[in-house]
Design a protein around this motif. Structure first.
Motif, PDB file in Angstrom:
ATOM      1  N   VAL A  48      72.658  39.894  -2.034  1.00 14.60           N
ATOM      2  CA  VAL A  48      73.835  39.325  -2.703  1.00 14.60           C
ATOM      3  C   VAL A  48      75.061  40.129  -2.268  1.00 14.60           C
ATOM      4  CG1 VAL A  48      74.818  38.582  -4.905  1.00 14.60           C
ATOM      5  CG2 VAL A  48      72.332  38.800  -4.653  1.00 14.60           C
ATOM      6  N   PRO A  49      75.655  39.773  -1.136  1.00 10.42           N
ATOM      7  CA  PRO A  49      76.796  40.553  -0.627  1.00 10.42           C
ATOM      8  C   PRO A  49      77.956  40.650  -1.604  1.00 10.42           C
ATOM      9  CG  PRO A  49      76.001  38.979   1.018  1.00 10.42           C
ATOM     10  CD  PRO A  49      75.323  38.645  -0.276  1.00 10.42           C
ATOM     11  N   ALA A  50      78.146  39.635  -2.428  1.00  4.69           N
ATOM     12  CA  ALA A  50      79.286  39.632  -3.351  1.00  4.69           C
ATOM     13  C   ALA A  50      79.018  40.463  -4.603  1.00  4.69           C
ATOM     14  CB  ALA A  50      79.636  38.202  -3.749  1.00  4.69           C
ATOM     15  N   SER A  51      77.832  41.052  -4.710  1.00  6.19           N
ATOM     16  CA  SER A  51      77.435  41.914  -5.825  1.00  6.19           C
ATOM     17  C   SER A  51      77.119  41.153  -7.108  1.00  6.19           C
ATOM     18  CB  SER A  51      78.493  42.991  -6.134  1.00  6.19           C
ATOM     19  OG  SER A  51      78.650  43.840  -5.020  1.00  6.19           O
ATOM     20  N   PHE A  52      77.623  39.938  -7.228  1.00  5.42           N
ATOM     21  CA  PHE A  52      77.371  39.167  -8.443  1.00  5.42           C
ATOM     22  C   PHE A  52      76.458  38.003  -8.108  1.00  5.42           C
ATOM     23  CE2 PHE A  52      78.038  36.349 -11.985  1.00  5.42           C
ATOM     24  CZ  PHE A  52      78.233  37.197 -13.056  1.00  5.42           C
ATOM     25  N   LEU A  53      75.310  37.954  -8.756  1.00  6.07           N
ATOM     26  CA  LEU A  53      74.351  36.875  -8.528  1.00  6.07           C
ATOM     27  C   LEU A  53      74.561  35.782  -9.565  1.00  6.07           C
ATOM     28  CD1 LEU A  53      71.869  35.745  -7.051  1.00  6.07           C
ATOM     29  CD2 LEU A  53      70.444  37.009  -8.676  1.00  6.07           C
ATOM     30  N   VAL A  54      75.063  34.630  -9.109  1.00  5.80           N
ATOM     31  CA  VAL A  54      75.237  33.479 -10.003  1.00  5.80           C
ATOM     32  C   VAL A  54      73.882  32.807 -10.163  1.00  5.80           C
ATOM     33  CG1 VAL A  54      76.371  31.255 -10.345  1.00  5.80           C
ATOM     34  CG2 VAL A  54      77.632  33.150  -9.327  1.00  5.80           C
ATOM     35  N   VAL A  55      73.407  32.715 -11.398  1.00  2.00           N
ATOM     36  CA  VAL A  55      72.069  32.180 -11.649  1.00  2.00           C
ATOM     37  C   VAL A  55      72.096  30.803 -12.291  1.00  2.00           C
ATOM     38  CG1 VAL A  55      71.045  34.474 -11.827  1.00  2.00           C
ATOM     39  CG2 VAL A  55      71.923  33.362 -13.885  1.00  2.00           C
ATOM     40  N   GLY A  56      73.266  30.331 -12.698  1.00  2.00           N
ATOM     41  CA  GLY A  56      73.304  29.016 -13.317  1.00  2.00           C
ATOM     42  C   GLY A  56      74.711  28.594 -13.693  1.00  2.00           C
ATOM     43  N   THR A  57      74.818  27.319 -14.000  1.00  2.00           N
ATOM     44  CA  THR A  57      76.074  26.760 -14.502  1.00  2.00           C
ATOM     45  C   THR A  57      75.774  25.943 -15.759  1.00  2.00           C
ATOM     46  OG1 THR A  57      75.882  24.769 -13.148  1.00  2.00           O
ATOM     47  CG2 THR A  57      77.089  26.638 -12.198  1.00  2.00           C
ATOM     48  N   ALA A  58      76.771  25.755 -16.560  1.00  2.00           N
ATOM     49  CA  ALA A  58      76.627  24.968 -17.779  1.00  2.00           C
ATOM     50  C   ALA A  58      77.958  24.293 -18.074  1.00  2.00           C
ATOM     51  CB  ALA A  58      76.201  25.841 -18.952  1.00  2.00           C
ATOM     52  N   THR A  59      77.890  23.216 -18.833  1.00  4.10           N
ATOM     53  CA  THR A  59      79.092  22.504 -19.250  1.00  4.10           C
ATOM     54  C   THR A  59      79.302  22.702 -20.742  1.00  4.10           C
ATOM     55  OG1 THR A  59      78.812  20.815 -17.535  1.00  4.10           O
ATOM     56  CG2 THR A  59      80.245  20.266 -19.390  1.00  4.10           C
ATOM     57  N   VAL A  60      80.482  23.121 -21.105  1.00  6.64           N
ATOM     58  CA  VAL A  60      80.837  23.278 -22.512  1.00  6.64           C
ATOM     59  C   VAL A  60      82.037  22.395 -22.803  1.00  6.64           C
ATOM     60  CG1 VAL A  60      79.935  25.634 -22.686  1.00  6.64           C
ATOM     61  CG2 VAL A  60      82.320  25.271 -22.011  1.00  6.64           C
ATOM     62  N   MET A  61      82.206  22.036 -24.065  1.00  9.22           N
ATOM     63  CA  MET A  61      83.310  21.171 -24.486  1.00  9.22           C
ATOM     64  C   MET A  61      84.121  21.878 -25.566  1.00  9.22           C
ATOM     65  SD  MET A  61      84.687  18.102 -24.049  1.00  9.22           S
ATOM     66  CE  MET A  61      83.360  17.108 -23.354  1.00  9.22           C
ATOM     67  N   VAL A  62      85.436  21.849 -25.429  1.00  7.80           N
ATOM     68  CA  VAL A  62      86.291  22.457 -26.446  1.00  7.80           C
ATOM     69  C   VAL A  62      87.401  21.492 -26.849  1.00  7.80           C
ATOM     70  CG1 VAL A  62      85.850  24.829 -25.690  1.00  7.80           C
ATOM     71  CG2 VAL A  62      87.802  23.559 -24.744  1.00  7.80           C
ATOM     72  N   THR A  63      87.837  21.648 -28.080  1.00  2.92           N
ATOM     73  CA  THR A  63      88.994  20.909 -28.588  1.00  2.92           C
ATOM     74  C   THR A  63      89.972  21.918 -29.163  1.00  2.92           C
ATOM     75  OG1 THR A  63      87.659  18.964 -29.132  1.00  2.92           O
ATOM     76  CG2 THR A  63      89.810  19.154 -30.193  1.00  2.92           C
ATOM     77  N   VAL A  64      91.203  21.860 -28.682  1.00  2.00           N
ATOM     78  CA  VAL A  64      92.244  22.788 -29.130  1.00  2.00           C
ATOM     79  C   VAL A  64      93.353  21.981 -29.803  1.00  2.00           C
ATOM     80  CG1 VAL A  64      93.941  24.505 -28.421  1.00  2.00           C
ATOM     81  CG2 VAL A  64      91.714  24.414 -27.279  1.00  2.00           C
ATOM     82  N   GLU A  65      93.828  22.496 -30.928  1.00  2.00           N
ATOM     83  CA  GLU A  65      94.878  21.790 -31.679  1.00  2.00           C
ATOM     84  C   GLU A  65      96.077  22.705 -31.895  1.00  2.00           C
ATOM     85  OE1 GLU A  65      95.250  20.440 -36.260  1.00  2.00           O
ATOM     86  OE2 GLU A  65      93.713  19.349 -35.111  1.00  2.00           O
ATOM     87  N   ALA A  66      97.253  22.159 -31.726  1.00  2.00           N
ATOM     88  CA  ALA A  66      98.501  22.876 -32.018  1.00  2.00           C
ATOM     89  C   ALA A  66      99.386  21.957 -32.854  1.00  2.00           C
ATOM     90  CB  ALA A  66      99.210  23.279 -30.731  1.00  2.00           C
ATOM     91  N   SER A  67     100.019  22.522 -33.877  1.00  2.00           N
ATOM     92  CA  SER A  67     100.833  21.680 -34.757  1.00  2.00           C
ATOM     93  C   SER A  67     102.116  22.404 -35.171  1.00  2.00           C
ATOM     94  CB  SER A  67     100.048  21.276 -36.000  1.00  2.00           C
ATOM     95  OG  SER A  67      99.675  22.422 -36.750  1.00  2.00           O
ATOM     96  N   SER A  68     103.099  21.627 -35.545  1.00  2.00           N
ATOM     97  CA  SER A  68     104.397  22.166 -35.968  1.00  2.00           C
ATOM     98  C   SER A  68     104.948  21.303 -37.102  1.00  2.00           C
ATOM     99  CB  SER A  68     105.372  22.171 -34.783  1.00  2.00           C
ATOM    100  OG  SER A  68     106.684  22.453 -35.205  1.00  2.00           O
TER     101      SER A  68
END
Length: 213
Positions: A48-68
């Protein structure tokens, strides 16, 4: 009497041979453990020349709210709210430099035990093509001012929200550790074959990998 002496000598020789055999086996296992440790650490880091071994990916969902909310001379002008919803792709793995020799052990039952390094998040990428924005403007307010401002505020919070969700996924889900175990297993198979262990059985455990000859 002479016969008893020879029996005693025989027993002493047998005991010495047994002790020598056990010592030889212990020394052999100790030497093999050092070879395994050195080969595993060196090979994994070189793979792993980049030193970091990527072992997986995942999908997450977020909802952000801003109000005034705004008032003028005691008159309620309403509340403007923007909600931003977006999925994100999480890339996670571990730093191979965290794999140290003391994390690799050859057990007496001929099992090589490797403790997984801590999993980390490499990156979180929002899937902007799937971005959804819902804006509700106060009854006496304007979209071009309060609406756009709240949308921008919600968008500014997206990356932090995705990061928190990704960290929760690593903490709460068993799947990241499973994928990490499999990725490290694939690296270990040729490494152990190179030191003479041709038949390898890998058993995944919550916090370690077991490689059995």
């Amino acid at each position: 009497m002479q016969r008893l002496r020879w029996i005693g000598i025989g027993l002493l020789l047998a005991g010495s041979l047994w002790a020598g055999y056990r010592l030889g086996r212990w020394w052999q296992r100790l030497q093999l453990e050092e070879v395994v440790r050195r080969r595993v650490v060196t090979t994994v880091q070189q793979e792993v020349p980049a030193s970091f071994l990527v072992v997986g990916t995942a999908t997450v969902m977020v909802t952000v709210e801003a109000s005034s909310h705004k008032e003028w001379l005691g008159i309620d002008l309403g509340t403007t709210t923007a909600r931003v919803r977006v999925p994100g792709t999480v890339h996670y793995g571990f730093d191979v430099r965290a794999l140290r020799p003391e994390m690799i052990r050859l057990r007496p039952d001929r099992v090589v035990e490797v403790v997984l390094p801590p999993l980390e998040i490499q990156a979180v990428e929002p899937q902007l093509e799937a971005l959804e924005i819902e804006t509700q403007v106060g009854w006496a307010r304007l979209y071009r001012s309060s609406g756009r401002r709240m949308e921008q505020e919600a968008l500014r919070q997206l990356n932090a929200a995705l990061r928190r969700q990704a960290e929760a996924y690593l903490t709460d889900s068993p799947m990241p550790r499973h994928y990490a175990t499999e990725a490290l297993r694939r690296l270990l198979v040729p490494v152990l074959a190179a030191v003479g262990i041709d038949s390898v059985q890998v058993v995944a455990a919550p916090s370690r990998i077991l490689v059995e000859e």
